[in-house]
Design a protein around this motif. Structure first.
Motif, PDB file in Angstrom:
ATOM      1  N   ASP A 207       0.918  -1.350   0.034  1.00  0.00           N
ATOM      2  CA  ASP A 207      -0.155  -0.124   0.011  1.00  0.00           C
ATOM      3  C   ASP A 207       0.798   1.297   0.062  1.00  0.00           C
ATOM      4  OD1 ASP A 207      -2.635  -0.778  -0.069  1.00  0.00           O
ATOM      5  OD2 ASP A 207      -2.697  -1.260   2.087  1.00  0.00           O
ATOM      6  N   ALA A 208       1.948   1.087   0.888  1.00  0.00           N
ATOM      7  CA  ALA A 208       3.058   2.392   0.774  1.00  0.00           C
ATOM      8  C   ALA A 208       3.457   2.714  -0.594  1.00  0.00           C
ATOM      9  CB  ALA A 208       3.964   2.130   1.820  1.00  0.00           C
ATOM     10  N   ILE A 209       3.902   1.634  -1.122  1.00  0.00           N
ATOM     11  CA  ILE A 209       4.596   1.679  -2.524  1.00  0.00           C
ATOM     12  C   ILE A 209       3.470   2.113  -3.456  1.00  0.00           C
ATOM     13  CG2 ILE A 209       5.650   0.378  -4.513  1.00  0.00           C
ATOM     14  CD1 ILE A 209       6.519  -1.846  -2.224  1.00  0.00           C
ATOM     15  N   THR A 210       2.361   1.704  -3.393  1.00  0.00           N
ATOM     16  CA  THR A 210       1.399   2.264  -4.236  1.00  0.00           C
ATOM     17  C   THR A 210       1.140   3.885  -4.023  1.00  0.00           C
ATOM     18  OG1 THR A 210       0.241   0.067  -4.535  1.00  0.00           O
ATOM     19  CG2 THR A 210      -1.272   2.102  -4.989  1.00  0.00           C
ATOM     20  N   ASP A 211       1.066   4.224  -2.960  1.00  0.00           N
ATOM     21  CA  ASP A 211       0.874   5.769  -2.589  1.00  0.00           C
ATOM     22  C   ASP A 211       1.785   6.351  -3.016  1.00  0.00           C
ATOM     23  OD1 ASP A 211      -1.723   5.120  -1.478  1.00  0.00           O
ATOM     24  OD2 ASP A 211      -1.050   4.835   0.453  1.00  0.00           O
ATOM     25  N   LYS A 212       3.116   5.914  -2.819  1.00  0.00           N
ATOM     26  CA  LYS A 212       4.269   6.782  -3.209  1.00  0.00           C
ATOM     27  C   LYS A 212       4.438   6.887  -5.036  1.00  0.00           C
ATOM     28  CE  LYS A 212       8.237   4.456  -3.561  1.00  0.00           C
ATOM     29  NZ  LYS A 212       9.502   3.874  -3.199  1.00  0.00           N
ATOM     30  N   LEU A 213       4.004   5.689  -5.716  1.00  0.00           N
ATOM     31  CA  LEU A 213       4.118   5.833  -7.026  1.00  0.00           C
ATOM     32  C   LEU A 213       2.908   6.543  -7.642  1.00  0.00           C
ATOM     33  CD1 LEU A 213       5.484   2.332  -7.895  1.00  0.00           C
ATOM     34  CD2 LEU A 213       6.805   4.466  -7.676  1.00  0.00           C
ATOM     35  N   GLY A 214       1.672   6.676  -6.964  1.00  0.00           N
ATOM     36  CA  GLY A 214       0.673   7.262  -7.243  1.00  0.00           C
ATOM     37  C   GLY A 214      -0.629   6.270  -7.430  1.00  0.00           C
ATOM     38  N   ARG A 215      -1.329   6.348  -6.603  1.00  0.00           N
ATOM     39  CA  ARG A 215      -2.536   5.145  -6.287  1.00  0.00           C
ATOM     40  C   ARG A 215      -3.443   5.267  -7.595  1.00  0.00           C
ATOM     41  NH1 ARG A 215      -4.511   1.556  -2.747  1.00  0.00           N
ATOM     42  NH2 ARG A 215      -2.548   2.450  -1.385  1.00  0.00           N
ATOM     43  N   ASP A 216      -3.709   6.416  -8.312  1.00  0.00           N
ATOM     44  CA  ASP A 216      -4.620   6.500  -9.391  1.00  0.00           C
ATOM     45  C   ASP A 216      -3.907   6.045 -10.743  1.00  0.00           C
ATOM     46  OD1 ASP A 216      -6.605   7.728  -7.937  1.00  0.00           O
ATOM     47  OD2 ASP A 216      -6.214   9.558  -8.654  1.00  0.00           O
ATOM     48  N   THR A 217      -2.872   6.323 -10.791  1.00  0.00           N
ATOM     49  CA  THR A 217      -2.094   5.650 -11.990  1.00  0.00           C
ATOM     50  C   THR A 217      -1.740   4.095 -11.842  1.00  0.00           C
ATOM     51  OG1 THR A 217      -0.645   7.675 -12.262  1.00  0.00           O
ATOM     52  CG2 THR A 217       0.334   5.737 -13.339  1.00  0.00           C
ATOM     53  N   GLN A 218      -1.369   3.639 -10.607  1.00  0.00           N
ATOM     54  CA  GLN A 218      -1.112   2.362 -10.390  1.00  0.00           C
ATOM     55  C   GLN A 218      -2.630   1.654 -10.427  1.00  0.00           C
ATOM     56  OE1 GLN A 218       2.178   2.513 -10.711  1.00  0.00           O
ATOM     57  NE2 GLN A 218       2.383   0.850  -9.369  1.00  0.00           N
ATOM     58  N   LEU A 219      -3.708   2.094 -10.071  1.00  0.00           N
ATOM     59  CA  LEU A 219      -4.960   1.489 -10.105  1.00  0.00           C
ATOM     60  C   LEU A 219      -5.197   1.311 -11.558  1.00  0.00           C
ATOM     61  CD1 LEU A 219      -7.582   0.234  -8.868  1.00  0.00           C
ATOM     62  CD2 LEU A 219      -8.441   2.767  -8.686  1.00  0.00           C
ATOM     63  N   ALA A 220      -5.227   2.144 -12.451  1.00  0.00           N
ATOM     64  CA  ALA A 220      -5.479   2.322 -13.885  1.00  0.00           C
ATOM     65  C   ALA A 220      -4.830   1.095 -14.280  1.00  0.00           C
ATOM     66  CB  ALA A 220      -5.076   3.683 -14.500  1.00  0.00           C
ATOM     67  N   ALA A 221      -3.490   1.028 -14.136  1.00  0.00           N
ATOM     68  CA  ALA A 221      -2.526  -0.007 -14.773  1.00  0.00           C
ATOM     69  C   ALA A 221      -3.089  -1.385 -14.387  1.00  0.00           C
ATOM     70  CB  ALA A 221      -1.059   0.267 -14.357  1.00  0.00           C
ATOM     71  N   TRP A 222      -3.467  -1.416 -12.959  1.00  0.00           N
ATOM     72  CA  TRP A 222      -3.636  -2.723 -12.546  1.00  0.00           C
ATOM     73  C   TRP A 222      -5.171  -3.406 -13.133  1.00  0.00           C
ATOM     74  CZ3 TRP A 222      -2.793  -7.374 -11.360  1.00  0.00           C
ATOM     75  CH2 TRP A 222      -3.899  -8.185 -10.834  1.00  0.00           C
ATOM     76  N   GLN A 223      -6.098  -2.201 -13.193  1.00  0.00           N
ATOM     77  CA  GLN A 223      -7.415  -2.461 -13.559  1.00  0.00           C
ATOM     78  C   GLN A 223      -7.233  -3.258 -14.869  1.00  0.00           C
ATOM     79  OE1 GLN A 223      -9.512   1.011 -12.923  1.00  0.00           O
ATOM     80  NE2 GLN A 223     -10.527   0.167 -11.099  1.00  0.00           N
ATOM     81  N   ALA A 224      -6.608  -2.540 -15.816  1.00  0.00           N
ATOM     82  CA  ALA A 224      -6.377  -3.045 -17.159  1.00  0.00           C
ATOM     83  C   ALA A 224      -5.635  -4.629 -17.340  1.00  0.00           C
ATOM     84  CB  ALA A 224      -5.487  -2.111 -18.179  1.00  0.00           C
TER      85      ALA A 224
END
Length: 498
Positions: A463-480
């Motif tokens: 979770d900390a890594i995701t927040d650091k890299l940008g949750r919205d950007t990471q979420l979009a990548a993961w959802q696809a």
């Protein structure tokens, strides 16, 4: 639907991971820098290409054609061997300083998002230098996922990695072994198809002189060395227990029931492994099987070649290969989701001094006939990745001329594994996620934490890594990526862990 057609359908769906999911967070492609000396009629004037490899066996792959490369291309080669656990950090530190001390680097495809800003787009090099990488002959799962980022190809496959189960046939067939196992466990001794059977066989073999030579024996070994190994071997169990990396809201699922069951399955076999197993990497694990320290291992496919090489193996003619175990479900079927870990590819850094020569060398050595030669050679540890290499059953029978049926089974298991396997996490920052999870898995295997405690700690780090890299950007990548995985039948299956 044929297995080959199903594989193409599956891989085409996975391709959207590279073209869509990964592209959402990709850095802009590096600008083309000076390509260094250019060829005349396809040949260079005594250029030395510096190659960053991650193992001596990969160096042997290049050296296999050393004289031909010198004669036909005018290229000599120099090598540095950077251990796979250190390669990413070393390369990133150098690239971010604006330097490149190598003309070719081997990298894990899961890290391609981070590498892409520092590599030459390979298709642009091919166009400029009139090179042919025979991309139509690359298995789609490798071509579309392993080598491309945001629709741009940056690498060519070098090693089509996957995990298979290899076993000592005599250990399972020696007359007294099946009888003793049947008496102890109430079912027939055979290569395990479930994790429960895997544990039972490991326990039995660890307390039994299964080859009758009087030496100390162990039941199984896995590679748990720090730097990714423990996570790769856990992934086999995670996938077959129905796990995927995140849910639809980017919450980690590594600490779900699937993840915990997977880690507990690893922890249960620790007492049956050889001393020092927590420090086993690829070579130590391979040696444990080949030198009859253990009767079975889950390993990269290259171990299946080494096992039939009398120069290194004590079990020549006595090797079996099977799919990685799974979980038996209520309807009697067994899940199949073996790991497809790492899968090394080769790229040309944008700051390389001899980029033209490096690209020409990669095109030459990756040609279909040479790719097959490398794949069947036990000295290279290179697994097949071209469609023509998988399809040439006779080449594999000939490669194991003393055990041709084994050669045919060997490539058949690899084909099924590619068809059903669990891909690595392939979003930006994957190396950071991997190492955070790896540390916690090792802590559990060492007895320092329970499975739940270790994976809860890893999920917190994720979770900390995701927040650091940008949750919205990471979420979009993961959802696809998750959508693409669902389209090929890989989605979260929590009931598989029940």
């Amino acid at each position: 639907m044929s297995q080959r057609l199903h594989l193409i359908t599956r891989a085409s769906a996975i391709a959207s991971i590279a073209a869509v999911a990964l592209g959402l967070a990709a850095c802009a492609p590096a600008a083309q820098d000076d390509l260094g000396p250019l060829p005349s009629d396809g040949r260079f004037d005594d250029v030395t290409v510096r190659i960053s490899a991650i193992a001596d066996v990969y160096v042997q792959g290049f050296k296999k054609f050393e004289s031909e490369i010198a004669d036909e291309l005018g290229i000599t080669m120099e090598f540095d061997v950077t251990p796979p656990t250190d390669a990413y950090t070393k390369d990133m530190l150098e690239f971010r300083s604006g330097k490149a001390s190598h003309d070719i680097v081997l990298l894990q495809p899961a890290n391609l998002a981070d590498y892409s800003a520092y590599l030459h787009p390979l298709d642009e090099l091919a166009d400029e230098l009139d090179l042919d990488f025979d991309v139509d002959d690359i298995e789609p799962v490798y071509n579309d996922v392993y080598t491309s980022w945001a629709g741009t190809r940056y690498t060519v496959p070098w090693d089509g990695d996957q995990h298979n189960l290899f076993y000592n046939v005599a250990a399972f067939e020696r007359a007294e072994n099946p009888e003793a196992f049947q008496a102890a466990y109430g079912y027939e001794l055979a290569p395990p198809t479930t994790w429960e059977q895997y544990r039972d066989v490991a326990e039995f073999m660890a307390g039994f002189d299964w080859n009758g030579d009087g030496a100390q024996k162990y039941g199984v070994a896995e590679a748990w060395q720090q730097g990714g190994y423990a996570t790769w071997w856990w992934t086999n169990k995670f996938g077959t227990h129905g796990g995927v990396w995140f849910d639809d809201e980017m919450q980690p699922l590594i600490n779900s029931a699937s993840g915990v069951a997977a880690l507990e399955a690893s922890m249960e076999i620790v007492p049956f492994t050889p001393p020092g197993s927590l420090n086993f990497g690829y070579p130590e694990l391979e040696a444990a099987l080949l030198k009859q320290q253990v009767p079975m291992v889950i390993q990269w496919s290259s171990t299946g070649k080494a096992a039939e090489d009398p120069a290194v193996s004590d079990i020549v003619g006595n090797v079996g290969v099977a799919m990685v175990p799974g979980v038996e479900l209520g309807d009697g079927t067994t899940t199949v989701r073996p790991a497809l870990p790492t899968g090394w590819t080769a790229g040309v850094p944008s700051k390389a001094e001899n980029a033209a020569a490096a690209a020409s060398l990669l095109a030459w050595i990756s040609a279909p006939d040479r790719a097959l030669e490398l794949a069947v050679d036990p000295k290279t540890a290179i697994d097949p990745w071209r469609a023509s290499s998988f399809a040439d059953t006779e080449a594999w029978r000939a490669a194991f001329d003393q055990s041709p049926d084994y050669g045919e089974a060997f490539i058949a298991v690899q084909s099924e594994t590619v068809d059903t396997g669990m891909p690595d996490l392939q979003i930006p920052g994957s190396n950071e996620y991997l190492n955070a999870l790896d540390r916690q898995i090792i802590a559990a295997l060492a007895g320092e934490k329970s499975a739940q405690e270790a994976l809860d700690a890893a999920a917190k780090e994720w979770d900390a890594i995701t927040d650091k890299l940008g949750r919205d950007t990471q979420l979009a990548a993961w959802q696809a990526q998750a959508d693409a995985m669902r389209s090929i039948g890989i989605e979260y299956e929590p009931t598989w862990a029940e």
